[in-house]
Write an enzyme that holds these catalytic residues in place. Structure first.
Site, short mmCIF file in Angstrom:
data_model
loop_
_atom_site.label_atom_id
_atom_site.label_comp_id
_atom_site.label_asym_id
_atom_site.label_seq_id
_atom_site.Cartn_x
_atom_site.Cartn_y
_atom_site.Cartn_z
N ARG A 277 31.41 1.16 59.51
CA ARG A 277 31.27 1.89 58.38
C ARG A 277 30.93 3.36 58.48
NH1 ARG A 277 33.33 -1.99 56.87
NH2 ARG A 277 32.80 -3.71 55.57
N TYR B 138 32.49 -6.83 43.23
CA TYR B 138 31.66 -5.44 43.23
C TYR B 138 32.85 -4.18 43.02
CZ TYR B 138 29.16 -1.27 44.67
OH TYR B 138 28.68 0.04 44.69
N SER C 268 31.87 4.13 44.57
CA SER C 268 31.80 3.62 46.04
C SER C 268 33.23 3.65 46.73
CB SER C 268 31.39 2.11 45.67
OG SER C 268 31.48 1.39 46.89
N LYS D 207 33.73 -1.01 40.38
CA LYS D 207 34.02 0.30 40.61
C LYS D 207 35.14 0.68 39.98
CE LYS D 207 29.53 0.73 41.43
NZ LYS D 207 28.90 1.68 40.57
N LYS E 184 25.09 -3.97 42.88
CA LYS E 184 25.64 -3.34 44.08
C LYS E 184 25.88 -4.09 45.31
CE LYS E 184 21.54 -1.38 46.29
NZ LYS E 184 21.00 -0.18 46.67
#
Length: 339
Positions: free
Chosen positions: A231, A151, A126, A155, A86
């Protein structure tokens, strides 16, 4: 009591999901190869719940191993699949390992599920599937842009696999979550990086604890309020409870074939610098940091529209960012025996 197979259940998010499954009356069975974790969090789960957790160590990419688990520990009502690499940064350095592990484990798992007549799957996706979105917040209808990291690409590809395969008899919910932070309020389990942390908050808490000299903020020249990345930081317990809500939704649905996606986040964007300052304000502990260059693979800003999960799953976050940071610090202090 319904059995649920939890792959990656010895890891950060998986362990918290195991706690919430037990609290909701399920019997979780954990599979983990311990390549990115150890037994520490499982011991914490057992301390919180006063329940022994059935655990099998092995690789989800190994179909013969998975068949053995299904034979010995089944039948399973559902599977929660957390077992994936991850780290955005690590995926840039080791892309082939990420494609091999993240795609291969999902395919092996779904083949095994089919062989044992298990249709229900909760998939750990994600927000990286959105790439660098043109507009924030993103909702479930936001088109995918090119992933910014291997990554994120894995996903995206996993979701395509799920979307293609569900028509052959699976009932799938893919949970696209944002940035998990915090720890269980009991401080018995939390984020436990093996070696160098991959996520921001363990860097903050380790720096606050004196384990690291200073924290590096990757870039301060983004088009954001203070130049650092934005974020959506969600408490890991809220996230884990979202998985249980998704499982309940699957159980209530009468559809023989189902594929649904939900964002899980707070719906609020917080910059990296704001998060550091919130930690200092909340705990009263200083965190030395320096500004470094941008990091390959990072998205500039992303946060989620979570109204679909709020309305359909009847799920809402409960913990504030301040509580998340305090719980993360309490966990770090327990690890380091800091009073």
């Amino acid at each position: 009591m319904k059995k649920v197979l939890v792959t990656g259940g010895a890891g950060y998010i998986g362990a918290h999901a195991v706690v919430e499954l037990i609290n909701a009356g399920y019997e979780p069975v954990v599979v983990d190869d311990l390549s990115k974790s150890d037994r520490t969090l499982l011991e914490g789960v057992e301390s919180i719940t006063s329940r022994k957790v059935q655990f099998f160590q092995g690789d989800c990419g190994d179909t013969s191993f998975l068949k053995g688990v299904f034979e010995w520990a089944g039948p399973f009502a559902a599977v929660m699949h957390f077992a994936a690499y991850k780290s955005v940064g690590e995926s840039v350095e080791q892309p082939l390992e990420y494609y091999r592990n993240n795609l291969g484990s999902l395919v092996s798992l779904m083949k095994t599920m089919k062989g044992f007549g298990v249709a229900n799957l909760i998939f750990s996706s994600s927000c990286t599937v959105y790439g660098q979105p043109d507009v924030v917040p993103v909702n479930e209808e936001t088109p995918f842009k090119r992933a910014e990291s291997p990554y994120g690409a894995t996903k995206q590809m996993c979701e395509r696999i799920l979307e293609d395969a569900y028509l052959t008899g699976y009932r799938v919910i893919s949970l696209r979550y944002f940035n998990p932070v915090g720890a269980h309020p009991s401080a018995q389990i939390g984020e436990l990086p093996i070696g160098r942390p991959n996520n921001l908050v363990p860097f903050i808490t380790q720096t606050a604890a004196g384990i690291r000299e200073k924290l590096t903020v990757f870039g301060n020249d983004y088009d954001t309020p203070d130049g650092s990345c934005v974020r959506d930081f969600i408490h890991v317990v809220d996230l884990a409870q979202g998985h249980v809500k998704a499982l309940e939704y699957l159980h209530k649905s009468r559809s023989e074939k189902l594929f649904e996606v939900f964002n899980l986040g707070t719906g609020e964007g917080v910059t990296v610098l704001q998060l550091i300052n919130k930690f200092i304000e909340t705990t009263g502990v200083n965190v030395p940091y320096a500004i470094g260059p941008r990091r390959s693979g990072d998205v500039e800003k992303t946060y989620g529209d979570v109204s679909k999960a709020n309305n359909i799953l009847q799920w809402k976050t409960k913990y504030s960012i301040e509580e998340s940071l305090q719980h993360a610090w309490n966990w770090e202090k327990k690890l380091r025996d800091i009073k």
